[in-house]
Design a protein around this motif. Structure first.
Motif, PDB file in Angstrom:
ATOM      1  N   ASP A  47     -30.584 -23.364  52.850  1.00 18.65           N
ATOM      2  CA  ASP A  47     -29.157 -23.022  52.722  1.00 18.65           C
ATOM      3  C   ASP A  47     -28.475 -23.871  51.646  1.00 18.65           C
ATOM      4  OD1 ASP A  47     -29.489 -21.210  54.790  1.00 18.65           O
ATOM      5  OD2 ASP A  47     -28.747 -22.575  56.326  1.00 18.65           O
TER       6      ASP A  47
ATOM      7  N   GLY B 270     -31.239 -18.216  54.038  1.00 18.34           N
ATOM      8  CA  GLY B 270     -32.639 -17.858  54.309  1.00 18.34           C
ATOM      9  C   GLY B 270     -32.994 -16.400  54.036  1.00 18.34           C
TER      10      GLY B 270
ATOM     11  N   TRP C 248     -23.530 -22.302  64.953  1.00 17.99           N
ATOM     12  CA  TRP C 248     -22.869 -21.094  64.425  1.00 17.99           C
ATOM     13  C   TRP C 248     -22.729 -19.975  65.453  1.00 17.99           C
ATOM     14  CZ3 TRP C 248     -25.501 -16.534  64.679  1.00 17.99           C
ATOM     15  CH2 TRP C 248     -26.878 -16.624  64.893  1.00 17.99           C
TER      16      TRP C 248
ATOM     17  N   HIS D 271     -35.668 -23.170  72.525  1.00 21.11           N
ATOM     18  CA  HIS D 271     -36.269 -22.410  71.417  1.00 21.11           C
ATOM     19  C   HIS D 271     -37.777 -22.207  71.655  1.00 21.11           C
ATOM     20  CE1 HIS D 271     -33.460 -21.443  68.235  1.00 21.11           C
ATOM     21  NE2 HIS D 271     -33.088 -22.679  68.000  1.00 21.11           N
TER      22      HIS D 271
ATOM     23  N   GLY E 281     -34.534 -20.042  63.988  1.00 19.49           N
ATOM     24  CA  GLY E 281     -34.014 -18.993  63.115  1.00 19.49           C
ATOM     25  C   GLY E 281     -34.846 -18.733  61.864  1.00 19.49           C
TER      26      GLY E 281
ATOM     27  N   ASP F 227     -30.423 -18.725  67.070  1.00 20.88           N
ATOM     28  CA  ASP F 227     -29.681 -19.279  68.203  1.00 20.88           C
ATOM     29  C   ASP F 227     -29.159 -18.139  69.076  1.00 20.88           C
ATOM     30  OD1 ASP F 227     -30.155 -21.731  67.144  1.00 20.88           O
ATOM     31  OD2 ASP F 227     -28.069 -22.213  66.679  1.00 20.88           O
TER      32      ASP F 227
ATOM     33  N   ASN G 144     -33.277 -28.324  62.282  1.00 24.43           N
ATOM     34  CA  ASN G 144     -34.435 -29.062  62.776  1.00 24.43           C
ATOM     35  C   ASN G 144     -35.740 -28.490  62.229  1.00 24.43           C
ATOM     36  OD1 ASN G 144     -33.416 -30.963  65.125  1.00 24.43           O
ATOM     37  ND2 ASN G 144     -32.281 -29.046  65.313  1.00 24.43           N
TER      38      ASN G 144
ATOM     39  N   ASN H 185     -38.446 -15.163  59.294  1.00 23.95           N
ATOM     40  CA  ASN H 185     -38.985 -14.875  57.960  1.00 23.95           C
ATOM     41  C   ASN H 185     -40.406 -14.296  58.050  1.00 23.95           C
ATOM     42  OD1 ASN H 185     -40.525 -15.666  55.394  1.00 23.95           O
ATOM     43  ND2 ASN H 185     -38.396 -16.044  54.830  1.00 23.95           N
TER      44      ASN H 185
ATOM     45  N   HIS I 111     -31.480 -27.544  73.613  1.00 21.72           N
ATOM     46  CA  HIS I 111     -31.525 -26.359  72.758  1.00 21.72           C
ATOM     47  C   HIS I 111     -32.900 -26.187  72.087  1.00 21.72           C
ATOM     48  CE1 HIS I 111     -29.767 -23.700  69.569  1.00 21.72           C
ATOM     49  NE2 HIS I 111     -30.537 -24.388  68.743  1.00 21.72           N
TER      50      HIS I 111
ATOM     51  N   GLU J  71     -35.527 -14.899  51.091  1.00 20.84           N
ATOM     52  CA  GLU J  71     -36.662 -14.022  51.452  1.00 20.84           C
ATOM     53  C   GLU J  71     -36.642 -12.745  50.604  1.00 20.84           C
ATOM     54  OE1 GLU J  71     -36.914 -12.818  55.596  1.00 20.84           O
ATOM     55  OE2 GLU J  71     -39.020 -12.256  55.305  1.00 20.84           O
TER      56      GLU J  71
ATOM     57  N   SER K 109     -36.034 -24.245  62.518  1.00 18.90           N
ATOM     58  CA  SER K 109     -34.660 -23.753  62.684  1.00 18.90           C
ATOM     59  C   SER K 109     -33.788 -24.283  61.563  1.00 18.90           C
ATOM     60  CB  SER K 109     -34.138 -24.154  64.061  1.00 18.90           C
ATOM     61  OG  SER K 109     -34.097 -25.553  64.153  1.00 18.90           O
ATOM     62  N   GLY K 110     -32.471 -24.089  61.697  1.00  7.05           N
ATOM     63  CA  GLY K 110     -31.569 -24.522  60.648  1.00  7.05           C
ATOM     64  C   GLY K 110     -31.538 -26.032  60.523  1.00  7.05           C
TER      65      GLY K 110
HETATM   66  P1  ATP Z   1     -30.872 -25.327  65.301  1.00  2.00           P
HETATM   67  O1  ATP Z   1     -31.529 -24.342  66.204  1.00  2.00           O
HETATM   68  O2  ATP Z   1     -31.769 -26.384  64.748  1.00  2.00           O
HETATM   69  O3  ATP Z   1     -29.622 -25.907  65.886  1.00  2.00           O
HETATM   70  P2  ATP Z   1     -29.262 -23.531  63.661  1.00  2.00           P
HETATM   71  O4  ATP Z   1     -28.182 -23.769  64.635  1.00  2.00           O
HETATM   72  O5  ATP Z   1     -28.898 -23.636  62.221  1.00  2.00           O
HETATM   73  O6  ATP Z   1     -30.469 -24.467  63.979  1.00  2.00           O
HETATM   74  P3  ATP Z   1     -30.955 -21.094  63.897  1.00  2.00           P
HETATM   75  O7  ATP Z   1     -30.356 -19.797  64.323  1.00  2.00           O
HETATM   76  O8  ATP Z   1     -32.133 -21.590  64.655  1.00  2.00           O
HETATM   77  O9  ATP Z   1     -29.722 -22.059  63.938  1.00  2.00           O
HETATM   78  O10 ATP Z   1     -31.394 -21.007  62.376  1.00  2.00           O
HETATM   79  C1  ATP Z   1     -30.500 -20.659  61.361  1.00  2.00           C
HETATM   80  C2  ATP Z   1     -31.238 -20.858  60.050  1.00  2.00           C
HETATM   81  O11 ATP Z   1     -32.210 -19.812  59.898  1.00  2.00           O
HETATM   82  C3  ATP Z   1     -30.361 -20.826  58.815  1.00  2.00           C
HETATM   83  O12 ATP Z   1     -30.654 -21.970  58.061  1.00  2.00           O
HETATM   84  C4  ATP Z   1     -30.807 -19.560  58.092  1.00  2.00           C
HETATM   85  O13 ATP Z   1     -30.734 -19.649  56.678  1.00  2.00           O
HETATM   86  C5  ATP Z   1     -32.244 -19.445  58.551  1.00  2.00           C
HETATM   87  N1  ATP Z   1     -32.765 -18.084  58.441  1.00  2.00           N
HETATM   88  C6  ATP Z   1     -32.274 -16.960  59.000  1.00  2.00           C
HETATM   89  N2  ATP Z   1     -33.009 -15.883  58.630  1.00  2.00           N
HETATM   90  C7  ATP Z   1     -33.979 -16.347  57.804  1.00  2.00           C
HETATM   91  C8  ATP Z   1     -35.030 -15.736  57.061  1.00  2.00           C
HETATM   92  N3  ATP Z   1     -35.234 -14.428  57.108  1.00  2.00           N
HETATM   93  N4  ATP Z   1     -35.822 -16.532  56.304  1.00  2.00           N
HETATM   94  C9  ATP Z   1     -35.627 -17.873  56.260  1.00  2.00           C
HETATM   95  N5  ATP Z   1     -34.645 -18.500  56.917  1.00  2.00           N
HETATM   96  C10 ATP Z   1     -33.833 -17.747  57.687  1.00  2.00           C
END
Ligand code: ATP
Length: 333
Positions: free
Chosen positions: A164, A177, A11, A115, A256, A288, A137, A260, A111, A181, A134-135
């Motif tokens: 999500d 997320g 994203w 992190h 991400g 990210d 993983n 929380n 990636h 919360e 994360s989202g």
């Molecule tokens: P990855 O790093 O695995 O590729 P990703 O690309 O989805 O994951 P990240 O930015 O790491 O990206 O995480 C995004 C996720 O974090 C989303 O699923 C979002 O709902 C979640 N998220 C963001 N803020 C919060 C929060 N305050 N509480 C819980 N979850 C959250």
């Protein structure tokens, strides 16, 4: 050395410039990061739409980052995987073109390792256990013999994706997320599954049960509360077991979902009770972001861990334990 980092796994179309000459303790605070987030009109992240967003946004964020750079760029680092194939290919093409145009080395960064490395470097911890929440993983990682070993991981969906998917069922916009919360603050516990098997966790059953509880009339605040309590307790349990198993007394959080407050509170409490140290990076380095790609990219350049363009294909399933850790002084141990 000044490194341009480019992130684009899902994203976040993001570019950053990291100047390691400012290697004071606060060097990472001074990283310039420009991010243009993809926001789906409805539903979750659509890979084709996300890739179109990358095509539009990456040139703009890169231009802004290069304008902000205080001098020439010495290397280009990009997120090589894991992530959505169409997004990764767009970002990989941009990074290759830039590295060739600027005539500087190209660095392919994992990636998920980025992190965890940003937290390890900011914390000053030597060899912590790392929880990446994360989202897409969920991993618990520990360093041994030149690799980050996966000590525990999700057996199905990523932790953020599970949350999500639940909020999508409610008709709430992406990402869910932060909304869960907020709603959980007014909730009370209601029964939901708790699934830890060995060192691994599963989120798909709890996500389906949360949807069913809501459909059966449970208050949405209560379902959000219970979802957070169970999912974060599962992550905390496995992180604690990893500390116990490895005899380690340092824990770093990444990803991400790490934004929380309740998750951070549970992890901090668990670490306090064991006499371990806990570190969570600032939110801009948890979600990210290209800053973490530029910082690890700089480490990899110093270790001569760069890529020939013809060997720089992206890898949507790039696991953290596939990465030979070239940049740590003990990487040969
Ligand atoms: P990855 O790093 O695995 O590729 P990703 O690309 O989805 O994951 P990240 O930015 O790491 O990206 O995480 C995004 C996720 O974090 C989303 O699923 C979002 O709902 C979640 N998220 C963001 N803020 C919060 C929060 N305050 N509480 C819980 N979850 C959250």
């Amino acid at each position: 050395m000044r490194v341009l980092g480019i992130e684009g796994t899902a994203w976040a179309a993001s570019a950053a410039v990291y100047d390691d000459a400012a290697d004071a303790a606060d060097a990472t605070d001074s990283i310039f990061i420009e991010t243009d987030a993809y926001q789906p009109d409805s539903g979750g992240i659509h890979p084709r739409e996300a890739a179109e967003h990358m095509s539009d946004a990456i040139p703009k964020v890169v231009e802004t980052a290069l304008d902000a750079a205080d001098g020439p760029i010495d290397a280009v680092a990009f997120s090589r995987g894991p992530g959505l194939g169409p997004c990764l290919r767009t970002v990989g093409t941009a990074a290759r073109a830039l590295a060739q145009t600027l005539d500087v080395p190209l660095v392919g960064v994992n990636h998920m390792v980025a992190h965890l490395e940003i937290g390890r470097q900011q914390s000053g911890f030597d060899s912590p256990v790392c929880l990446n929440a994360s989202g897409a993983n969920a991993h618990v990682l520990g360093y041994r013999n030149g690799r980050y070993r996966v000590l525990g991981e999700t057996m199905d969906t990523g932790v953020g994706n599970a949350i999500d998917k639940f909020t999508r069922h409610l008709g709430w916009s992406h990402p869910g997320g932060p909304k869960v919360e907020a709603a959980a603050e007014d909730g009370e516990y209601t029964e939901l599954p708790y699934v830890v098997k060995g060192m691994d966790f599963s989120f798909s059953g709890i996500m389906s049960a949360a949807k069913d509880a809501y459909d059966d009339g449970a208050a949405v605040e209560d379902v959000c509360y219970a979802l957070q309590e169970n999912v974060f307790a599962m992550l905390t349990e496995v992180a604690e077991r990893a500390l116990s198993l490895t005899g380690n007394d340092e824990l770093v959080l990444g990803g991400g979902v790490g934004q929380n407050d309740r998750l951070r509170e549970m992890l901090r409490e668990m670490c306090d009770q064991r006499g371990a140290d806990f570190y969570a990076p600032d939110p801009r380095f948890l979600r990210d972001n290209a800053g973490m790609i530029a910082v690890l990219g700089a480490e990899m350049v110093r270790a001569s861990d760069t890529l020939a363009v013809e060997e720089s294909a992206v890898n949507p399933n790039f696991r953290p334990d596939e990465v030979p850790v070239s940049w740590r002084s003990d990487s040969e141990s």
